[in-house]
Design a protein around this motif. Structure first.
Motif, PDB file in Angstrom:
ATOM      1  N   LEU A   1      -2.083   6.009   2.183  1.00  0.00           N
ATOM      2  CA  LEU A   1      -3.167   5.199   2.522  1.00  0.00           C
ATOM      3  C   LEU A   1      -2.909   4.825   4.024  1.00  0.00           C
ATOM      4  O   LEU A   1      -3.971   4.570   4.784  1.00  0.00           O
ATOM      5  CB  LEU A   1      -3.126   3.732   1.649  1.00  0.00           C
ATOM      6  CG  LEU A   1      -4.480   2.963   1.771  1.00  0.00           C
ATOM      7  CD1 LEU A   1      -5.695   3.879   1.347  1.00  0.00           C
ATOM      8  CD2 LEU A   1      -4.518   1.480   1.029  1.00  0.00           C
TER       9      LEU A   1
ATOM     10  N   HIS B   1      -3.737   7.217   6.118  1.00  0.00           N
ATOM     11  CA  HIS B   1      -5.138   7.475   6.295  1.00  0.00           C
ATOM     12  C   HIS B   1      -5.890   6.758   7.236  1.00  0.00           C
ATOM     13  O   HIS B   1      -6.877   7.321   7.936  1.00  0.00           O
ATOM     14  CB  HIS B   1      -5.885   7.212   4.796  1.00  0.00           C
ATOM     15  CG  HIS B   1      -7.538   7.441   4.565  1.00  0.00           C
ATOM     16  ND1 HIS B   1      -7.835   8.601   4.610  1.00  0.00           N
ATOM     17  CD2 HIS B   1      -8.366   6.341   4.525  1.00  0.00           C
ATOM     18  CE1 HIS B   1      -9.177   8.380   4.577  1.00  0.00           C
ATOM     19  NE2 HIS B   1      -9.584   7.166   4.515  1.00  0.00           N
TER      20      HIS B   1
ATOM     21  N   ALA C   1       0.844  -1.218  -0.045  1.00  0.00           N
ATOM     22  CA  ALA C   1      -0.046  -0.068  -0.020  1.00  0.00           C
ATOM     23  C   ALA C   1       0.723   1.347   0.112  1.00  0.00           C
ATOM     24  O   ALA C   1       2.049   0.945   0.440  1.00  0.00           O
ATOM     25  CB  ALA C   1      -1.092  -0.067   1.038  1.00  0.00           C
TER      26      ALA C   1
END
Lengths: 193, 193
Positions: free
Chosen positions: A31, A34, A27
């Protein structure tokens, strides 16, 4: 999350960066950020998921408080330890990040859950002091043996599980000399298989 | 340092400020900062001093590997736990401070020291896998019982120490059924008092 657990279990969390976790999970760094405010939050979330996995294991078949049921519960515990070796070690050893704050609470939570699931099978509702110490001791034995096994792997797993069932009988037998309640539990355990 | 240990053992280290430590020690904030760069360094130093205190205890009198010597070693361990209740609990439960790789290392160090002092008394040089697991289990039992005792104080201390000596014999007896080395150690322990 699985990738994070593997990383945190295999290496000192202090040496792992968010970039490492993102790379292992395939990833982006953005992300990961996030979902998690930082490395510490990610670490705690990974441990919490390992703990939840252990508690979600289905209850073993067999008589409620018998030695067979105990052997079944132990096999589940070792299944989990083996499938999630890194996460399990991280959870109990703190992965080098000690037993601190939230991690300590997660570990105590898992231990309390094990204690409750053990006493639910016993013919006593609220264990007295010596029985409480003895059951806590057995949980400590199981944790210590599981960590030793994951580290050294020089004992056959089934042999270790058999030894641990014998240790439950042995610790209760020693306690029974000091405590009638432990004697009652031991009698029940031996006759219910 | 004693004041810091009391504070860190009694309350979550996250809730303790350098001002609290200075007030408890009757020192100024500036003096505390003269010696320690921050709270975390102070916390680790306090734990290290607790660990060193435990390792400095004089060895017990009595036959090298006898049950009496074991009882003496246990009494020393509980003396320390009782005199430094807060520090002992902080050391083994890890208190609650941030992220503590160093704390984990201190705890493992204390455990390794106990293991070495236990095996020095045994008639084996390098314990095999099952004996190693069994001795590690007994250390886990002692730690778990000492923490339970400090938390609840509903068992008489000497009674608990006697139970723990019996647990050593019990765990070795269970292991002896699986491992000739454990059987040898057990035989030696029983005949050397």
């Amino acid at each position: 999350m699985a990738a994070a657990l593997e990383l945190f279990g295999a290496r000192d969390p202090d040496d792992i960066s968010i970039d490492d976790v993102a790379a292992a999970a395939g990833a982006s760094r953005a992300l990961v950020y996030h979902y998690f405010s930082g490395k510490r939050e990610l670490y705690v979330a990974a441990l919490r998921s390992a703990a939840a996995g252990l508690e979600r294991r289905p209850p073993p078949a067999g008589g409620a408080g018998s030695l067979d049921a105990l052997a079944g519960a132990l096999a589940r515990y070792f299944d989990f330890a083996e499938e999630h070796a890194a996460g399990f070690t991280a959870l109990l050893r703190g992965g080098g990040a000690g037993r601190c704050g939230e991690v300590g609470k997660i570990v105590e939570g898992v231990r309390g859950e094990l204690f409750a699931s053990l006493t639910r099978r016993l013919p006593v509702r609220e264990p007295g002091a010596l029985l409480r110490v003895t059951l806590g001791s057995w949980i400590a034995i199981v944790e210590s043996a599981a960590l030793d096994w994951l580290e050294h792997r020089d004992v056959e797993r089934r042999a270790l599980e058999r030894l641990l069932v014998d240790q439950m009988v042995a610790t209760l037998t020693a306690a029974a000399r000091h405590d009638p309640e432990a004697s009652h539990v031991l009698h029940n355990l031996k006759n219910d298989r």
